[in-house]
Enzyme design. Structure first.
Site, PDB file in Angstrom:
ATOM      1  N   LYS A 128      30.983  52.578  49.967  1.00 40.69           N
ATOM      2  CA  LYS A 128      29.661  52.009  50.209  1.00 40.69           C
ATOM      3  C   LYS A 128      28.832  51.934  48.940  1.00 40.69           C
ATOM      4  CE  LYS A 128      26.210  50.673  52.787  1.00 40.69           C
ATOM      5  NZ  LYS A 128      26.301  49.245  53.144  1.00 40.69           N
ATOM      6  N   TRP A 176      36.797  58.945  47.111  1.00 38.61           N
ATOM      7  CA  TRP A 176      37.180  57.587  46.712  1.00 38.61           C
ATOM      8  C   TRP A 176      37.769  57.754  45.322  1.00 38.61           C
ATOM      9  CZ3 TRP A 176      36.054  53.982  42.897  1.00 38.61           C
ATOM     10  CH2 TRP A 176      36.396  52.655  43.177  1.00 38.61           C
ATOM     11  N   LYS A 198      31.911  38.607  52.557  1.00 38.25           N
ATOM     12  CA  LYS A 198      32.090  39.358  53.808  1.00 38.25           C
ATOM     13  C   LYS A 198      33.491  39.150  54.360  1.00 38.25           C
ATOM     14  CE  LYS A 198      29.520  41.756  53.884  1.00 38.25           C
ATOM     15  NZ  LYS A 198      28.432  41.692  52.935  1.00 38.25           N
ATOM     16  N   ARG A 244      31.276  56.759  52.090  1.00 36.42           N
ATOM     17  CA  ARG A 244      31.232  56.800  50.626  1.00 36.42           C
ATOM     18  C   ARG A 244      32.622  56.861  49.985  1.00 36.42           C
ATOM     19  NH1 ARG A 244      26.212  58.051  48.810  1.00 36.42           N
ATOM     20  NH2 ARG A 244      27.063  58.663  46.812  1.00 36.42           N
ATOM     21  N   GLU A 248      27.965  34.867  49.925  1.00 42.13           N
ATOM     22  CA  GLU A 248      27.932  36.074  50.744  1.00 42.13           C
ATOM     23  C   GLU A 248      28.922  35.964  51.914  1.00 42.13           C
ATOM     24  OE1 GLU A 248      26.942  38.929  50.387  1.00 42.13           O
ATOM     25  OE2 GLU A 248      26.804  39.798  52.395  1.00 42.13           O
ATOM     26  N   HIS A 290      34.533  18.719  41.592  1.00 39.18           N
ATOM     27  CA  HIS A 290      34.889  18.956  40.183  1.00 39.18           C
ATOM     28  C   HIS A 290      36.149  19.807  40.033  1.00 39.18           C
ATOM     29  CE1 HIS A 290      31.253  17.018  38.848  1.00 39.18           C
ATOM     30  NE2 HIS A 290      30.578  17.729  39.726  1.00 39.18           N
ATOM     31  N   CYS A 332      32.091  59.314  45.941  1.00 36.74           N
ATOM     32  CA  CYS A 332      32.592  60.221  46.956  1.00 36.74           C
ATOM     33  C   CYS A 332      31.406  60.792  47.709  1.00 36.74           C
ATOM     34  CB  CYS A 332      33.354  61.360  46.300  1.00 36.74           C
ATOM     35  SG  CYS A 332      34.605  60.774  45.167  1.00 36.74           S
ATOM     36  N   GLU A 343      36.144  41.038  52.088  1.00 39.93           N
ATOM     37  CA  GLU A 343      36.123  42.507  52.084  1.00 39.93           C
ATOM     38  C   GLU A 343      36.499  43.089  53.446  1.00 39.93           C
ATOM     39  OE1 GLU A 343      32.416  44.635  51.246  1.00 39.93           O
ATOM     40  OE2 GLU A 343      31.253  43.030  52.125  1.00 39.93           O
ATOM     41  N   ASN A 374      31.400  64.493  42.628  1.00 42.90           N
ATOM     42  CA  ASN A 374      31.313  63.033  42.710  1.00 42.90           C
ATOM     43  C   ASN A 374      30.902  62.536  41.335  1.00 42.90           C
ATOM     44  OD1 ASN A 374      30.807  60.340  43.384  1.00 42.90           O
ATOM     45  ND2 ASN A 374      28.735  60.805  44.123  1.00 42.90           N
ATOM     46  N   GLY A 375      31.679  61.628  40.751  1.00 49.09           N
ATOM     47  CA  GLY A 375      31.341  61.113  39.423  1.00 49.09           C
ATOM     48  C   GLY A 375      32.581  61.096  38.551  1.00 49.09           C
TER      49      GLY A 375
HETATM   50  O1  M6R Z   1      23.861  49.586  47.051  1.00 49.81           O
HETATM   51  P1  M6R Z   1      23.915  48.284  46.326  1.00 49.81           P
HETATM   52  O2  M6R Z   1      23.101  47.233  47.008  1.00 49.81           O
HETATM   53  O3  M6R Z   1      23.536  48.391  44.892  1.00 49.81           O
HETATM   54  O4  M6R Z   1      25.427  47.852  46.396  1.00 49.81           O
HETATM   55  C1  M6R Z   1      25.887  46.711  45.735  1.00 49.81           C
HETATM   56  C2  M6R Z   1      27.286  46.342  46.169  1.00 49.81           C
HETATM   57  O5  M6R Z   1      28.185  47.361  45.850  1.00 49.81           O
HETATM   58  C3  M6R Z   1      27.367  46.059  47.667  1.00 49.81           C
HETATM   59  O6  M6R Z   1      26.455  45.082  48.054  1.00 49.81           O
HETATM   60  C4  M6R Z   1      28.797  45.610  48.041  1.00 49.81           C
HETATM   61  O7  M6R Z   1      29.062  44.359  47.470  1.00 49.81           O
HETATM   62  C5  M6R Z   1      28.984  45.571  49.558  1.00 49.81           C
HETATM   63  N1  M6R Z   1      30.242  46.155  49.923  1.00 49.81           N
HETATM   64  C6  M6R Z   1      29.006  44.216  50.135  1.00 49.81           C
HETATM   65  O8  M6R Z   1      29.186  44.220  51.505  1.00 49.81           O
END
Ligand code: M6R
Length: 630
Positions: A625, A75, A512, A27, A508, A531, A2, A515, A101-102
């Site tokens: 994030k 969140w 992308k 966040r 990757e 396979h 959060c 998500e 937050n936590g």
């Molecule tokens: O801040 P970080 O690089 O440790 O974050 C890792 C992942 O949570 C982050 O890369 C996540 O997969 C992104 N949403 C991807 O776009």
């Protein structure tokens, strides 16, 4: 997970808290709220949904010049994302409100004890339990001193606090620390109370929290952008520290010993522009388009003729093995780097998902260098893995973007990626910057071992050319991305294929797409298709293939043709000077580091797809994030 903020100063707090929350919304964004003091009364306004709903509600309800306030954007971890679970949470007796937050892991045990004492709860959150635990500790102190509790005679306590404010500040601090000592898990918490009207109190354990030091004003927040327009002077709070902040000063103490800790003030080089959209429709688009600058910034001061300068690492001995640990996009960057570290550094490398690594009782040899990669430096699983490796006695190198973050501070040594603030939840420029830094690291290790000079020269030359090439290419890539994205909006599923250094990019690309546009996508090693997965191919299941002009070219080409011959549609991203018998060819300029052009191309494809489908590009559903919970 959060975003939290607190303000104490000379300006009206409510607009500042809202402004700060708008910069922290990345966040978490399923509900939001704020609290302030209207004379001696604690006011709380909360709303389900995005921050804009809270802004409307505040406009209708809060006409205040209160100079102290706290806010939260959530969140959800405990309880549905509905208004009753939104923060701030008041204690049942209204003596305080907190944002958090936590996760308080022993919240149920604490709640049971409080329920037995007659406490009532109005939400499903662990945070409300923490608020009441602090209030309970405070009542214990009040019972000793005054023989009655806050709820017995609120006016008495408010009047007493006005007469002898210092004493109440000490009680408040004591109760806050006692409660936090009982709470297990993770917290960044900020508290407001009518008994200490000129103050806020804040504390952290395993969740990010820092202070902005302005002139006659102080901020406490989860991240720097929250207060960037007002100050760039920052104090990083460490675990088990409590900050007592007033409109004119601040003090930091250890929660256990209550001893004062002298904190260093750091100057943050980020500017506001870096954290603003700059005329782009979305942060994500801005962050993709600024990658040429990111490339330049990553290289500045790190290249000298054929030498790689990473003085941070000069004291580290050359390891026998390297183990890379990360999550999400950072993991994909690590997987990409494996090829280069092994080739250029001639060191065996393994790559691990942090959440898997930390719980499987891994066998790590003493001579392994651990590299943790994290944009935010606050990802709970990555941090957990880092701590485990340190306990095992291994040297940990952090590759991190956020200055002063937990990874940056806890790793033995940190190489910063210089991407600047990344606001969009989907990571883009951070991955590119991680790739540059890891490539430099691979060359640096080769240099220390006196190997691969010729290869190093070629890569350095190419790296120097890349920012200009990328700058010229990005607008063309965007046009192509639009064309292909619109053409393929019919897809419900997508394969992403790559081999060699393109494999991790395929992972990757798929990440992308899913998500951002919620289209199912799978990244696969091209050679693995036959396979099993190739069974899925039909005209409705398209493929995005990466065909680089490298030693795998002919094998990958065969793999793509196998997909095509099963009536699969394929977008093939390939380099000028090569060709393929396929309709949807997407050319990128010829370079020996095609990954640095292919990555932005795939980012743009996902961006355009999501924007066309009307998805919330910067804040995709269910995501946050920085994943500071396990
Ligand atoms: O801040 P970080 O690089 O440790 O974050 C890792 C992942 O949570 C982050 O890369 C996540 O997969 C992104 N949403 C991807 O776009």
């Amino acid at each position: 997970m959060c975003g939290i903020i607190g303000y104490c100063g000379h300006r009206p707090a409510v607009p500042l808290v809202l402004e700060g929350l708008s910069r922290l919304e990345y966040r978490g964004y399923d509900s939001a709220g704020l609290a302030y003091l209207q004379f001696d009364t604690l006011k709380v306004i909360r709303s389900e949904g995005k921050l804009s709903r809270l802004v409307d509600k505040v406009a209708q309800n809060a006409n205040t010049f209160a100079p102290i306030g706290i806010g939260h954007t959530r969140w959800a971890t405990h309880g549905l994302p509905v208004e009753k679970n939104a923060h701030p949470h008041k204690s049942y007796n209204g003596v305080l409100a907190i944002v958090h937050n936590g996760i308080i892991e022993n919240f149920q045990e604490i709640k049971n004890v409080l329920l037995e004492k007659g406490y009532e709860f109005y939400s499903d959150t662990d945070t409300e339990v923490l608020a009441n635990l602090i209030a309970d500790e405070l009542d214990n102190l009040f019972l000793e001193k005054f023989a009655h509790k806050f709820s017995d005679d609120r006016d008495f306590f408010v009047k007493k606090a006005q007469e002898n404010f210092q004493e109440f500040k000490a009680d408040m601090e004591e109760a806050f620390c006692r409660a936090l000592q009982k709470a297990h898990g993770a917290y960044a918490v900020v508290m407001l109370s009518p008994l200490i009207p000129q103050h806020i109190m804040a504390a952290r354990l395993a969740a990010p929290l820092l202070m902005g030091i302005g002139v006659g004003e102080y901020f406490v927040a989860s991240d720097v952008p929250a207060f960037l327009p007002y100050t760039r002077e920052v104090v990083f709070l460490d675990d088990r520290e409590v900050a007592i902040v007033s409109t004119s000063s601040f003090e930091v103490k250890n929660i256990l010993s209550r001893k004062i800790i002298e904190k260093e003030i750091h100057h943050i080089p980020w500017d506001l522009q870096g954290a603003a959209k700059d005329g782009y429709k979305h942060f994500m688009l801005k962050e993709i388009m600024e990658q040429p600058k990111v490339l330049r910034d990553c290289l500045v001061g790190r290249l000298q003729n054929t030498d790689i300068l990473l003085p941070e690492l000069d004291k580290i001995s050359i390891p026998e093995r390297i183990r890379i640990i990360a999550c999400g996009t950072s993991y994909n960057a690590g997987l990409w780097a494996q090829y280069y570290l092994e080739q250029l550094g001639q060191i065996p490398v393994s790559v691990e998902i942090a959440s898997e690594f930390r719980y499987r009782k891994p066998i790590v040899s003493k001579n392994e260098l651990i590299i943790v990669i994290s944009q935010s430096g606050e990802t709970a699983d990555t941090l957990g893995a880092l701590r485990l490796c340190k306990e095992l006695g291994n040297t940990v190198l952090g590759v991190c973007n956020v200055l002063g973050s937990s990874v940056a501070r806890e790793a033995d040594v940190c190489v910063y990626t210089q991407a600047g603030p990344e606001i969009s939840v989907a990571s883009t420029k951070a991955m590119l910057s991680q790739m540059v830094v890891l490539l430099l690291l691979a060359m640096y290790l080769g240099q220390r071992k006196n190997i691969g000079l010729e290869k190093r020269k070629i890569i350095i030359e190419e790296l120097m050319r890349l920012p200009d090439i990328l700058e010229k290419t990005l607008p063309v890539l965007r046009e192509k991305a639009q064309i292909f994205a619109y053409k393929y909006t019919f897809a419900k599923s997508f394969f992403y294929l790559g081999r060699g250094t393109a494999f991790s990019l395929a992972l990757e690309g798929a990440l992308k797409l899913k998500e951002l546009s919620y289209i199912h996508a799978e990244g696969y090693a091209t050679g693995e298709m036959k396979h099993g997965p190739i069974a899925l191919i039909d005209p409705d299941f398209p493929t995005f293939a990466l065909l680089f002009d490298d030693e795998y070219f002919s094998k990958v080409r065969s793999g793509i043709l196998e997909v095509k011959s099963r009536q699969g549609h394929v977008i093939t991203l390939l380099q000028e000077g090569t060709t393929l018998d396929n309709d949807d060819l997407w050319y990128i300029p010829k370079t020996s580091l095609p990954e640095f052009l292919a990555l932005p191309a795939m980012q743009l494809f996902s961006y355009e797809m999501a924007d066309y489908l009307g998805k919330d590009v910067d804040q995709p559903r269910n995501l946050a994030k920085s994943v500071t919970v396990e």
